[in-house]
Design a protein around this motif. Structure first.
Motif, PDB file in Angstrom:
ATOM      1  N   PHE A  68     -10.257 -31.028  -1.092  1.00 29.32           N
ATOM      2  CA  PHE A  68      -9.991 -32.043  -0.473  1.00 29.32           C
ATOM      3  C   PHE A  68     -10.975 -33.005  -1.629  1.00 29.32           C
ATOM      4  O   PHE A  68     -10.934 -34.191  -1.923  1.00 29.32           O
ATOM      5  CB  PHE A  68     -11.195 -32.277   1.093  1.00 29.32           C
ATOM      6  N   ARG A  69     -12.336 -32.727  -2.235  1.00 32.45           N
ATOM      7  CA  ARG A  69     -13.020 -32.595  -3.036  1.00 32.45           C
ATOM      8  C   ARG A  69     -12.160 -33.370  -4.564  1.00 32.45           C
ATOM      9  O   ARG A  69     -12.009 -34.616  -5.207  1.00 32.45           O
ATOM     10  CB  ARG A  69     -13.975 -32.636  -3.573  1.00 32.45           C
ATOM     11  N   HIS A  70     -11.263 -32.091  -5.122  1.00 33.63           N
ATOM     12  CA  HIS A  70     -10.503 -32.859  -5.866  1.00 33.63           C
ATOM     13  C   HIS A  70      -8.990 -33.731  -5.966  1.00 33.63           C
ATOM     14  O   HIS A  70      -9.084 -34.671  -6.764  1.00 33.63           O
ATOM     15  CB  HIS A  70     -10.494 -31.428  -6.639  1.00 33.63           C
ATOM     16  N   THR A  71      -8.674 -33.898  -4.897  1.00 34.01           N
ATOM     17  CA  THR A  71      -7.736 -34.490  -4.545  1.00 34.01           C
ATOM     18  C   THR A  71      -8.538 -36.297  -3.864  1.00 34.01           C
ATOM     19  O   THR A  71      -7.622 -37.190  -4.616  1.00 34.01           O
ATOM     20  CB  THR A  71      -6.629 -34.353  -3.343  1.00 34.01           C
ATOM     21  N   PHE A  72      -8.563 -36.077  -3.226  1.00 31.78           N
ATOM     22  CA  PHE A  72      -9.796 -37.501  -3.103  1.00 31.78           C
ATOM     23  C   PHE A  72     -11.149 -38.187  -3.281  1.00 31.78           C
ATOM     24  O   PHE A  72     -10.961 -39.438  -3.257  1.00 31.78           O
ATOM     25  CB  PHE A  72      -9.327 -37.316  -1.016  1.00 31.78           C
ATOM     26  N   ILE A  73     -11.981 -37.039  -3.968  1.00 28.55           N
ATOM     27  CA  ILE A  73     -13.213 -38.026  -4.126  1.00 28.55           C
ATOM     28  C   ILE A  73     -13.167 -38.233  -5.764  1.00 28.55           C
ATOM     29  O   ILE A  73     -13.347 -39.030  -6.807  1.00 28.55           O
ATOM     30  CB  ILE A  73     -14.402 -37.093  -4.169  1.00 28.55           C
ATOM     31  N   GLU A  74     -11.990 -36.960  -6.917  1.00 32.19           N
ATOM     32  CA  GLU A  74     -12.126 -36.840  -8.373  1.00 32.19           C
ATOM     33  C   GLU A  74     -11.286 -37.668  -8.514  1.00 32.19           C
ATOM     34  O   GLU A  74     -10.795 -37.817  -9.386  1.00 32.19           O
ATOM     35  CB  GLU A  74     -12.878 -35.469  -8.405  1.00 32.19           C
ATOM     36  N   ASN A  75     -10.187 -37.867  -7.802  1.00 32.09           N
ATOM     37  CA  ASN A  75      -8.832 -37.998  -8.263  1.00 32.09           C
ATOM     38  C   ASN A  75      -8.687 -39.286  -8.661  1.00 32.09           C
ATOM     39  O   ASN A  75      -9.284 -40.203  -7.782  1.00 32.09           O
ATOM     40  CB  ASN A  75      -7.653 -38.681  -7.178  1.00 32.09           C
ATOM     41  N   PRO A  76      -8.318 -39.486  -9.890  1.00 34.26           N
ATOM     42  CA  PRO A  76      -8.472 -41.177 -10.705  1.00 34.26           C
ATOM     43  C   PRO A  76      -7.327 -42.280  -9.760  1.00 34.26           C
ATOM     44  O   PRO A  76      -7.930 -43.259  -9.859  1.00 34.26           O
ATOM     45  CB  PRO A  76      -7.934 -41.137 -11.735  1.00 34.26           C
ATOM     46  N   LYS A  77      -6.879 -42.319  -9.291  1.00 30.49           N
ATOM     47  CA  LYS A  77      -5.699 -42.543  -8.226  1.00 30.49           C
ATOM     48  C   LYS A  77      -5.893 -43.178  -7.019  1.00 30.49           C
ATOM     49  O   LYS A  77      -5.787 -44.287  -6.885  1.00 30.49           O
ATOM     50  CB  LYS A  77      -4.095 -41.778  -7.715  1.00 30.49           C
ATOM     51  N   ARG A  78      -6.985 -42.323  -6.795  1.00 36.94           N
ATOM     52  CA  ARG A  78      -7.822 -43.125  -5.685  1.00 36.94           C
ATOM     53  C   ARG A  78      -8.146 -44.481  -5.896  1.00 36.94           C
ATOM     54  O   ARG A  78      -8.076 -45.329  -4.746  1.00 36.94           O
ATOM     55  CB  ARG A  78      -8.788 -41.883  -5.168  1.00 36.94           C
ATOM     56  N   LEU A 121      -0.499 -37.755   2.320  1.00 36.71           N
ATOM     57  CA  LEU A 121      -1.114 -37.753   3.285  1.00 36.71           C
ATOM     58  C   LEU A 121      -0.207 -36.558   3.447  1.00 36.71           C
ATOM     59  O   LEU A 121      -1.012 -34.972   3.716  1.00 36.71           O
ATOM     60  CB  LEU A 121      -1.821 -38.292   4.083  1.00 36.71           C
ATOM     61  N   ASP A 122       0.585 -35.956   3.616  1.00 36.68           N
ATOM     62  CA  ASP A 122       1.398 -35.211   4.821  1.00 36.68           C
ATOM     63  C   ASP A 122       1.613 -34.242   3.740  1.00 36.68           C
ATOM     64  O   ASP A 122       1.787 -32.890   4.247  1.00 36.68           O
ATOM     65  CB  ASP A 122       3.045 -35.873   4.801  1.00 36.68           C
ATOM     66  N   SER A 123       2.104 -34.577   2.842  1.00 39.74           N
ATOM     67  CA  SER A 123       2.113 -33.119   1.423  1.00 39.74           C
ATOM     68  C   SER A 123       1.065 -32.571   1.765  1.00 39.74           C
ATOM     69  O   SER A 123       1.021 -31.159   1.726  1.00 39.74           O
ATOM     70  CB  SER A 123       2.176 -34.020   0.523  1.00 39.74           C
ATOM     71  N   MET A 124      -0.205 -33.159   1.455  1.00 40.90           N
ATOM     72  CA  MET A 124      -1.560 -32.011   1.942  1.00 40.90           C
ATOM     73  C   MET A 124      -2.007 -31.803   2.958  1.00 40.90           C
ATOM     74  O   MET A 124      -2.777 -30.846   2.958  1.00 40.90           O
ATOM     75  CB  MET A 124      -3.151 -33.372   1.208  1.00 40.90           C
ATOM     76  N   ASP A 125      -1.771 -32.713   4.313  1.00 42.29           N
ATOM     77  CA  ASP A 125      -1.845 -32.069   5.578  1.00 42.29           C
ATOM     78  C   ASP A 125      -1.094 -30.307   4.958  1.00 42.29           C
ATOM     79  O   ASP A 125      -1.893 -29.513   6.260  1.00 42.29           O
ATOM     80  CB  ASP A 125      -1.238 -33.101   6.594  1.00 42.29           C
ATOM     81  N   GLN A 171      -0.495 -28.179   3.398  1.00 45.38           N
ATOM     82  CA  GLN A 171      -1.744 -27.353   2.489  1.00 45.38           C
ATOM     83  C   GLN A 171      -2.716 -27.045   3.697  1.00 45.38           C
ATOM     84  O   GLN A 171      -3.503 -25.563   2.954  1.00 45.38           O
ATOM     85  CB  GLN A 171      -2.146 -27.600   0.887  1.00 45.38           C
ATOM     86  N   ILE A 172      -3.399 -27.942   3.709  1.00 48.92           N
ATOM     87  CA  ILE A 172      -4.961 -27.848   4.181  1.00 48.92           C
ATOM     88  C   ILE A 172      -4.937 -27.290   6.434  1.00 48.92           C
ATOM     89  O   ILE A 172      -5.748 -27.072   6.431  1.00 48.92           O
ATOM     90  CB  ILE A 172      -6.002 -28.963   3.777  1.00 48.92           C
ATOM     91  N   SER A 173      -3.933 -28.016   6.618  1.00 48.75           N
ATOM     92  CA  SER A 173      -3.541 -27.788   8.113  1.00 48.75           C
ATOM     93  C   SER A 173      -3.817 -26.308   7.934  1.00 48.75           C
ATOM     94  O   SER A 173      -4.326 -26.050   9.213  1.00 48.75           O
ATOM     95  CB  SER A 173      -2.550 -28.740   8.640  1.00 48.75           C
ATOM     96  N   PRO A 174      -2.758 -25.353   8.008  1.00 46.93           N
ATOM     97  CA  PRO A 174      -3.256 -23.646   7.980  1.00 46.93           C
ATOM     98  C   PRO A 174      -3.841 -23.393   7.695  1.00 46.93           C
ATOM     99  O   PRO A 174      -4.068 -22.548   8.587  1.00 46.93           O
ATOM    100  CB  PRO A 174      -1.580 -23.548   6.456  1.00 46.93           C
ATOM    101  N   ILE A 175      -4.686 -23.821   6.866  1.00 50.30           N
ATOM    102  CA  ILE A 175      -6.407 -23.229   6.840  1.00 50.30           C
ATOM    103  C   ILE A 175      -6.799 -23.217   8.000  1.00 50.30           C
ATOM    104  O   ILE A 175      -8.057 -22.494   8.406  1.00 50.30           O
ATOM    105  CB  ILE A 175      -7.084 -23.587   5.105  1.00 50.30           C
TER     106      ILE A 175
END
Length: 247
Positions: free
Chosen positions: A49-59, A205-209, A211-215
């Motif tokens: 999450f942090r890598h994708t939504f906090i540290e991602n320059p695209k944010r 967001l759907d693509s990340m979901d 990956q993360i929802s199964p976890i």
């Protein structure tokens, strides 16, 4: 002291005691393994999450919304005003202490005849906004939400998304609470309005979901298994010691 020294205890044979200990130890080992696995799974998903939504320059190109808009924050009830009327229609009360330590024999009880939205189930996201601020995924038995706690839900965003954004802003919330000149620091709903979250495009967001929802599903299933094993252990112990159940 003399009375205690003279008291005679009824104990099963040593061999039986050792076999009981082996059974209970195996249950405790499994419970501990599941707890450690959940801790690892949450750490991995938080890192993602942090890598994708906090540290991602695209944010910087994404939409921004306050925390109060990506989820609903339901405050709990004044459960001391809702005592149980009988031994059947009642549930334990989830307070800050229970959120930290789980339901215990000292936990309070309230009537279960309350609006279902105030019922907390295993897997619900709970936020203590007063005194000891914390955000946790509840992994205990069904209970009733007490005041000073939010139950967080969303009809739009997945659980992991608003849970991790709450965690991200938690340090700032704690600072806000500590800065207050009161004995019980807390945050206000305006603080939720000021906590900004980056919202990616829906397809992202759907693509990340995926990956993360199964976890998160695995964490939830592990928590249910922990509950069942702890219940089994607590039921078996007195039965094994009394001889009601043979080893």
């Amino acid at each position: 002291i003399e009375v205690i020294r003279d008291y005679e205890f009824s104990l099963p044979p040593l061999e039986t005691q050792q076999r009981i200990a082996e059974i209970l130890s195996s249950l405790d080992d499994k419970i501990d393994l599941l707890h450690r696995q959940n801790k690892t799974l949450e750490s991995l998903s938080l890192t993602l999450f942090r890598h994708t939504f906090i540290e991602n320059p695209k944010r910087n190109e994404w939409e921004e919304k306050p925390l109060s808009e990506i989820a609903d924050f339901l405050n709990g009830l004044a459960c001391q005003k809702l005592p149980p009327q009988n031994e059947i229609n009642r549930l334990p009360v989830l307070k800050i202490k229970e959120l930290r330590e789980g339901i215990t024999e000292s936990s309070d009880w309230a009537t279960s005849e309350v609006d279902s939205k105030y019922i907390v189930q295993n897997g619900d996201v709970i936020f203590s906004w007063s005194a000891s601020l914390m955000v946790k995924i509840w992994n205990g038995q069904k209970c009733i939400l007490n005041q000073h706690l939010f139950k967080i839900t969303s009809a739009i965003y997945p659980k992991w998304f608003y849970y991790f954004w709450c965690l991200f802003h938690l340090e700032n919330f704690i600072s806000i609470a500590l800065a207050q000149a009161t004995t019980m620091g807390h945050i206000k709903r305006t603080d939720l309005d000021n906590a900004i979250c980056s919202i990616p495009p829906k397809d992202f967001l759907d693509s990340m979901d995926k990956q993360i929802s199964p976890i998160f599903d695995k964490i939830y299933n592990n928590s249910k298994q922990i509950q069942n094993l702890e219940s089994l252990r607590d039921i078996m112990l007195p039965k094994l010691l009394s001889g009601e159940v043979e080893v």
